[in-house]
Design a protein around this motif. Sequence first.
Motif, PDB file in Angstrom:
ATOM      1  N   UNK A   1      52.234 -86.530  18.821  1.00 14.22           N
ATOM      2  CA  UNK A   1      52.799 -85.392  19.572  1.00 14.22           C
ATOM      3  C   UNK A   1      53.477 -85.833  20.861  1.00 14.22           C
ATOM      4  N   UNK A   2      52.902 -86.879  21.536  1.00 14.08           N
ATOM      5  CA  UNK A   2      53.432 -87.255  22.862  1.00 14.08           C
ATOM      6  C   UNK A   2      53.940 -88.705  22.922  1.00 14.08           C
ATOM      7  N   UNK A   3      53.827 -89.448  21.832  1.00 19.03           N
ATOM      8  CA  UNK A   3      54.277 -90.837  21.847  1.00 19.03           C
ATOM      9  C   UNK A   3      53.408 -91.776  22.661  1.00 19.03           C
ATOM     10  N   UNK A   4      52.153 -91.370  22.940  1.00 16.27           N
ATOM     11  CA  UNK A   4      51.257 -92.275  23.697  1.00 16.27           C
ATOM     12  C   UNK A   4      50.949 -93.497  22.824  1.00 16.27           C
ATOM     13  N   UNK A   5      51.154 -94.696  23.376  1.00 11.97           N
ATOM     14  CA  UNK A   5      50.920 -95.935  22.621  1.00 11.97           C
ATOM     15  C   UNK A   5      49.439 -96.308  22.723  1.00 11.97           C
ATOM     16  N   UNK A   6      48.608 -95.579  21.997  1.00 12.59           N
ATOM     17  CA  UNK A   6      47.156 -95.837  21.979  1.00 12.59           C
ATOM     18  C   UNK A   6      46.816 -96.565  20.687  1.00 12.59           C
ATOM     19  N   UNK A   7      45.964 -97.604  20.812  1.00 13.05           N
ATOM     20  CA  UNK A   7      45.605 -98.447  19.669  1.00 13.05           C
ATOM     21  C   UNK A   7      44.084 -98.555  19.603  1.00 13.05           C
TER      22      UNK A   7
ATOM     23  N   UNK B   1      44.947-109.238  19.883  1.00 12.92           N
ATOM     24  CA  UNK B   1      46.035-109.361  18.905  1.00 12.92           C
ATOM     25  C   UNK B   1      46.647-107.998  18.609  1.00 12.92           C
ATOM     26  N   UNK B   2      45.787-106.973  18.445  1.00 17.26           N
ATOM     27  CA  UNK B   2      46.299-105.618  18.185  1.00 17.26           C
ATOM     28  C   UNK B   2      47.107-105.120  19.374  1.00 17.26           C
ATOM     29  N   UNK B   3      46.591-105.341  20.600  1.00 15.41           N
ATOM     30  CA  UNK B   3      47.294-104.835  21.782  1.00 15.41           C
ATOM     31  C   UNK B   3      48.615-105.569  22.016  1.00 15.41           C
ATOM     32  N   UNK B   4      48.704-106.819  21.570  1.00 16.48           N
ATOM     33  CA  UNK B   4      49.946-107.589  21.753  1.00 16.48           C
ATOM     34  C   UNK B   4      50.917-107.407  20.584  1.00 16.48           C
ATOM     35  N   UNK B   5      50.482-106.685  19.537  1.00 15.86           N
ATOM     36  CA  UNK B   5      51.324-106.556  18.333  1.00 15.86           C
ATOM     37  C   UNK B   5      52.546-105.675  18.603  1.00 15.86           C
TER      38      UNK B   5
ATOM     39  N   UNK C   1      56.126-101.318  16.309  1.00 15.76           N
ATOM     40  CA  UNK C   1      56.802-100.867  15.079  1.00 15.76           C
ATOM     41  C   UNK C   1      56.024-101.277  13.831  1.00 15.76           C
ATOM     42  N   UNK C   2      55.126-102.272  13.976  1.00 15.45           N
ATOM     43  CA  UNK C   2      54.399-102.767  12.809  1.00 15.45           C
ATOM     44  C   UNK C   2      53.104-101.982  12.565  1.00 15.45           C
TER      45      UNK C   2
ATOM     46  N   UNK D   1      45.173-106.645   8.232  1.00 13.25           N
ATOM     47  CA  UNK D   1      45.742-107.946   7.840  1.00 13.25           C
ATOM     48  C   UNK D   1      47.257-107.816   7.652  1.00 13.25           C
ATOM     49  N   UNK D   2      47.661-106.742   6.981  1.00 16.43           N
ATOM     50  CA  UNK D   2      49.095-106.546   6.715  1.00 16.43           C
ATOM     51  C   UNK D   2      49.878-106.251   7.984  1.00 16.43           C
ATOM     52  N   UNK D   3      49.365-105.282   8.796  1.00 16.62           N
ATOM     53  CA  UNK D   3      50.142-104.797   9.944  1.00 16.62           C
ATOM     54  C   UNK D   3      50.197-105.804  11.095  1.00 16.62           C
TER      55      UNK D   3
END
Length: 319
Positions: free
Chosen positions: A159-165, A224-228, A231-232, A288-290
Motif C-alpha cells: 500500500x505504501x511502498x515501505x521496504x520492509x524485509x 544478505x536479505x537486507x543487502x539484496x 527487485x529480486x 535460495x532463489x530470491x
Amino acid sequence: KILVIGANGQIGSELVEALAAQHGANNVIAADISPASLYGAAVYEIIDVLNAARITEVIEQYQVTQVYQLAALLSATGEKAPLKAWELNMDGLLNILEIARIRGEAGKPLKVFWPSSIAAFGPNTPPVNTPQYTVMDPSTIYGISKLAGERLCEYYFDKYGVDVRSIRYPGIISFKSPPGGGTTDYAIAIFHSALRGEGYSCFLEAETTLPMIYMPDAIRATITLMDADAAKLSVRSSYNVAGLSFNPRELAAAIKQNLPAFDIHYAPDSRQAIAASWPQSLDDAQARTDWGWQAQVGLQDLVTDMLKNIRVDGKELAA
Ligand code: VAH
C-alpha cells in the motif's frame, strides 16, 4: 546510519557487532529500553519501541536509513503475559512501519528489518518441509503476533511502498548472550549444563524435532536479505529460512560424543505443547532463489563451536 532496536537481545547483540564490522561502529546505533550493559556498542541510545516520538527523534538525530526492530517478548514469556506480548510485539512493529511510511512520503525512505518466526505456523501447518505459503494457525500469543506482523509488513509494502524485509527465524542457537524466554532455548541451556559437568533436565520430549539455526548463519541470512536487490524479493510477508533440524535426543548424543560423561533426562513442561505446535523442518527454496540463501552450519560444527566458545558463569572453560 543503521539503528538496531532491541540491541541487548539474543539476536540484537550479535547483529550490532556484525553491522559495526561491516559499516563501521560509528554508523550503527544500538538501542534498547535498558541502559547499555552487555555489548559495548560504540553509539548507544535508550529507546522504548512503544514510544514513537522517541524513535523518530533518534532517527532524525542520526539520519538513520535502516532500522532493525527486534524488541519483542518471545513464546514462553509471552504466554505468561499475553496482553503485554501483544502490545509490545504489534505496536512496536506498527510504530516502525508508520515512521517508515511517513518518512518515505517525505522523500527520506527507511529500510526496515523485522523478525518473524516458525512460531507463526501452527498445529495444522504441514510439519515436514513446511512450505513458504501454507496453513498458518499459530496457538501462542507470540506466534499470533508474528503472523499478524507478517500481514502488516506485506500491507505496508503493497500500500505504501515501505521496504520492509523479514525472516521466519527457526530456533536460534548462540553462546554470546543469554537466551530470552524462548521454547527452543533448551538447545542453549543444555550446553551450560554439559560444561558444568551436570546432567541436563530437558523441558521438551526427546523426539521433539524443531527447525534450528546457528547464530552466524542467522546473522548472515539477515544481512544478505537486507543487502539484496529489492527487485529480486518476491516475498514481503516473511521468508522461510532453514538452518538444520534436530531433537533433544540427537543434540544430547552429539554433545556426548565430545563429553562422554554428559547425561540428559526429560521433564517436559508447558513448553512441550508450544514446540509440538511448530514445524519440524522448513522448505526455504524461495529464499535460495530470491537472494541466494544457503545454510552452512550443521549439527557437529554447531556442537563443537558451542562447546569451544560458551562461557559458563562468565568463565572460559576448556571443552
Ligand atoms: C522462541 N527462540 O522460542 C524463539 C523463537 C522459533 C523460536 O521464536 O520463542
